[in-house]
Design an enzyme around this catalytic site. Structure first.
Site, PDB file in Angstrom:
ATOM      1  CE1 TYR A 257      -3.042  -3.161  -0.748  1.00 18.95           C
ATOM      2  CE2 TYR A 257      -3.359  -2.163   1.914  1.00 18.95           C
ATOM      3  CZ  TYR A 257      -4.132  -2.942   0.857  1.00 18.95           C
ATOM      4  OH  TYR A 257      -5.250  -3.664   0.721  1.00 18.95           O
TER       5      TYR A 257
HETATM    6  N1  LIG Z   1      -7.134  -7.980  -1.068  1.00 21.00           N
HETATM    7  C1  LIG Z   1      -7.083  -6.951  -1.689  1.00 21.00           C
HETATM    8  O1  LIG Z   1      -6.347  -7.079  -2.869  1.00 21.00           O
HETATM    9  C2  LIG Z   1      -7.820  -5.748  -1.298  1.00 21.00           C
HETATM   10  C3  LIG Z   1      -7.837  -5.110  -2.623  1.00 21.00           C
HETATM   11  C4  LIG Z   1      -8.680  -3.868  -2.340  1.00 21.00           C
HETATM   12  C5  LIG Z   1      -8.592  -3.375  -0.952  1.00 21.00           C
HETATM   13  N2  LIG Z   1      -8.472  -3.608   0.180  1.00 21.00           N
HETATM   14  C6  LIG Z   1      -8.684  -3.624   1.305  1.00 21.00           C
HETATM   15  O2  LIG Z   1      -9.767  -2.898   1.741  1.00 21.00           O
HETATM   16  C7  LIG Z   1      -9.805  -1.621   2.306  1.00 21.00           C
HETATM   17  C8  LIG Z   1     -11.158  -0.945   1.457  1.00 21.00           C
HETATM   18  O3  LIG Z   1     -11.106  -1.321   0.631  1.00 21.00           O
HETATM   19  P1  LIG Z   1     -12.162   0.134  -0.329  1.00 21.00           P
HETATM   20  O4  LIG Z   1     -11.410   1.396   0.060  1.00 21.00           O
HETATM   21  O5  LIG Z   1     -12.235  -0.243  -1.874  1.00 21.00           O
HETATM   22  O6  LIG Z   1     -13.447  -0.524  -0.087  1.00 21.00           O
HETATM   23  P2  LIG Z   1     -14.573   0.535   0.199  1.00 21.00           P
HETATM   24  O7  LIG Z   1     -15.134   0.311   1.206  1.00 21.00           O
HETATM   25  O8  LIG Z   1     -15.315   0.245  -0.936  1.00 21.00           O
HETATM   26  O9  LIG Z   1     -14.466   1.890  -0.601  1.00 21.00           O
HETATM   27  C9  LIG Z   1     -14.150   3.211   0.135  1.00 21.00           C
HETATM   28  C10 LIG Z   1     -14.363   4.523   0.112  1.00 21.00           C
HETATM   29  O10 LIG Z   1     -15.600   4.449  -0.652  1.00 21.00           O
HETATM   30  C11 LIG Z   1     -15.514   5.958  -0.232  1.00 21.00           C
HETATM   31  N3  LIG Z   1     -16.805   6.365   0.779  1.00 21.00           N
HETATM   32  C12 LIG Z   1     -16.712   4.975   1.653  1.00 21.00           C
HETATM   33  N4  LIG Z   1     -17.554   5.191   2.764  1.00 21.00           N
HETATM   34  C13 LIG Z   1     -18.730   6.622   1.855  1.00 21.00           C
HETATM   35  C14 LIG Z   1     -20.179   7.995   1.646  1.00 21.00           C
HETATM   36  N5  LIG Z   1     -20.064   7.603   3.225  1.00 21.00           N
HETATM   37  N6  LIG Z   1     -20.182   8.344   1.539  1.00 21.00           N
HETATM   38  C15 LIG Z   1     -19.121   8.252  -0.138  1.00 21.00           C
HETATM   39  N7  LIG Z   1     -18.358   7.910  -0.240  1.00 21.00           N
HETATM   40  C16 LIG Z   1     -17.740   6.991   0.407  1.00 21.00           C
HETATM   41  C17 LIG Z   1     -14.440   6.171   0.077  1.00 21.00           C
HETATM   42  O11 LIG Z   1     -14.505   6.970  -1.258  1.00 21.00           O
HETATM   43  P3  LIG Z   1     -13.677   8.948  -1.178  1.00 21.00           P
HETATM   44  O12 LIG Z   1     -12.096   8.634  -0.657  1.00 21.00           O
HETATM   45  O13 LIG Z   1     -13.701   8.667  -2.947  1.00 21.00           O
HETATM   46  O14 LIG Z   1     -14.796   9.678  -0.964  1.00 21.00           O
HETATM   47  C18 LIG Z   1     -13.009   5.515   0.489  1.00 21.00           C
HETATM   48  O15 LIG Z   1     -12.947   5.220   0.347  1.00 21.00           O
HETATM   49  C19 LIG Z   1      -8.418  -1.299   1.831  1.00 21.00           C
HETATM   50  O16 LIG Z   1      -8.354  -0.204   2.585  1.00 21.00           O
HETATM   51  C20 LIG Z   1      -8.019  -2.568   2.576  1.00 21.00           C
HETATM   52  O17 LIG Z   1      -7.412  -2.269   3.327  1.00 21.00           O
HETATM   53  C21 LIG Z   1      -7.962  -5.443  -0.425  1.00 21.00           C
END
Ligand SMILES: NC(=O)c1ccc[n+]([C@@H]2O[C@H](COP(=O)([O-])OP(=O)(O)OC[C@H]3O[C@@H](n4cnc5c(N)ncnc54)[C@H](OP(=O)(O)O)[C@@H]3O)[C@@H](O)[C@H]2O)c1
Length: 325
Positions: free
Chosen positions: A52
């Site tokens: 990351y």
């Molecule tokens: N194993 C893997 O390959 C893998 C891959 C991806 C992720 N991950 C893990 O999963 C975690 C979460 O991933 P993700 O960030 O893709 O998850 P997500 O929960 O689908 O998306 C989070 C994003 O959604 C938006 N969001 C969240 N709450 C919101 C709200 N109330 N209103 C509007 N937009 C909102 C924000 O984007 P904005 O910041 O643009 O507003 C936030 O950064 C990562 O941090 C990581 O630890 C693992």
């Protein structure tokens, strides 16, 4: 906060906080405020990875930020820290998959030491193989993870981005070697189903590296209750909330059925006076086998919205409607 057990012995908060963008697009001050608030609300389960940061700066930025924060708060013992290896680039500045470090034994042994240093801790609570790496013999990978667990360098081990048959094979190979088996599966999973071609793990739509949790994974989890699903990107990176962010077509989510399902999600959210994001998380929290949503937030208000999902009760009729849409 609700709590769950993983690996048959570690208690974690039912929501896991992702820190993928911490130190990158989420600056230090905001990330620190989010972490403080998560812990104040009873959150204990935090996810990072050794790669990351590599899309915007240096790989390891998230781990370093987390390490500094734990040191300054003196709260390491109250937390369950998960990190991963295998997808860090060997070519700083170029995160393309052809440069990923992979999951050979030597990589794993060296990567874990680097993560421990960046995190400033002496044991990783949950260590994942980040992305299945078919060019390394699976017995080598599971042997290396098993040795780390036997040595106590890591506590639980898990894997991410893997098809169900590879997961079963990995666990069988570990049993053959007499070492610990993966007990946590971290997979992409949200309320919308991607199209079948994207879902089968050999995606023609989307990347072949990131199979969505699908019916075969759930069948496996149903029969193997020692294994828990951690569901990453449950909020579809904001697509449920931002009208200007369409469902990601490259991952197979932009198809007619997805919009029908989304409409049911919106109806249930309206009935409950909740947001679609909250209903997605609540729906996961109501599932059996257990699903632990691993979500992201780039502000404290986004975090608060997600945290409030633990208070939502979905009745059987609402669950049926959501499940069958
Ligand atoms: N194993 C893997 O390959 C893998 C891959 C991806 C992720 N991950 C893990 O999963 C975690 C979460 O991933 P993700 O960030 O893709 O998850 P997500 O929960 O689908 O998306 C989070 C994003 O959604 C938006 N969001 C969240 N709450 C919101 C709200 N109330 N209103 C509007 N937009 C909102 C924000 O984007 P904005 O910041 O643009 O507003 C936030 O950064 C990562 O941090 C990581 O630890 C693992």
């Amino acid at each position: 906060m609700l709590y769950r057990t993983i690996g048959n012995r570690r208690t974690v908060s039912a929501l896991c906080l992702g820190t993928m963008n911490f130190g990158g697009t989420t600056d230090h001050e905001t990330a620190t405020a989010i972490l403080d608030r998560f812990v104040a609300a009873g959150g204990t389960f935090i996810d990072t990875a050794n790669n990351y940061g590599q899309w915007t700066g240096d790989a390891g930025e998230s781990e370093e930020l987390l390490g500094r924060w734990m040191h300054s708060r003196g709260n390491r013992d109250q937390l369950v820290i998960a990190t991963k290896c295998g997808a860090k680039t060997t070519m700083p500045g170029n995160p393309d998959d052809e440069y990923w470090e992979g999951l050979g034994a030597a990589v794993i042994e060296s990567a874990v030491k680097d993560s421990l240093t960046r995190l400033g801790i002496d044991r990783i609570d949950l260590y994942y193989a980040h992305i299945d790496n078919r060019s390394t013999p699976l017995e080598e990978t599971v042997g290396a993870f098993g040795r780390l667990a036997a040595e106590g360098v890591v506590d639980l081990i898990g894997c991410s981005n893997i098809t169900s048959w590879r997961l079963e094979r990995a666990r069988q190979l570990a049993a053959d070697q007499g070492v610990a088996q993966y007990s946590v599966l971290q997979q992409r999973y949200t309320y919308l189903w991607p199209s079948p071609l994207a879902q089968d793990g050999l995606q023609r739509l989307g990347s072949p590296h990131f199979p969505h949790a699908g019916v075969e994974h759930f069948d496996y989890l149903d029969e193997h209750r020692d294994m828990t699903l951690v569901a990453y990107s449950p909020l579809l990176a904001g697509s449920y909330s931002h009208p200007e962010r369409p469902f990601p077509a490259e991952r197979g989510y932009a198809h007619p059925t997805a919009y029908v399902r989304f409409e049911v999600l919106r109806q249930v959210a309206q009935e409950l006076g909740a947001t679609p994001n909250q209903v997605v998380l609540a729906w996961m929290l109501h599932q059996d086998p257990v699903v632990i949503p691993l979500f992201g937030a780039s502000s404290v208000s986004q975090l608060d919205e997600a945290l409030d999902a633990v208070e939502i009760r979905l009745d059987a009729e609402q669950m049926d409607r959501l499940n069958n849409a």
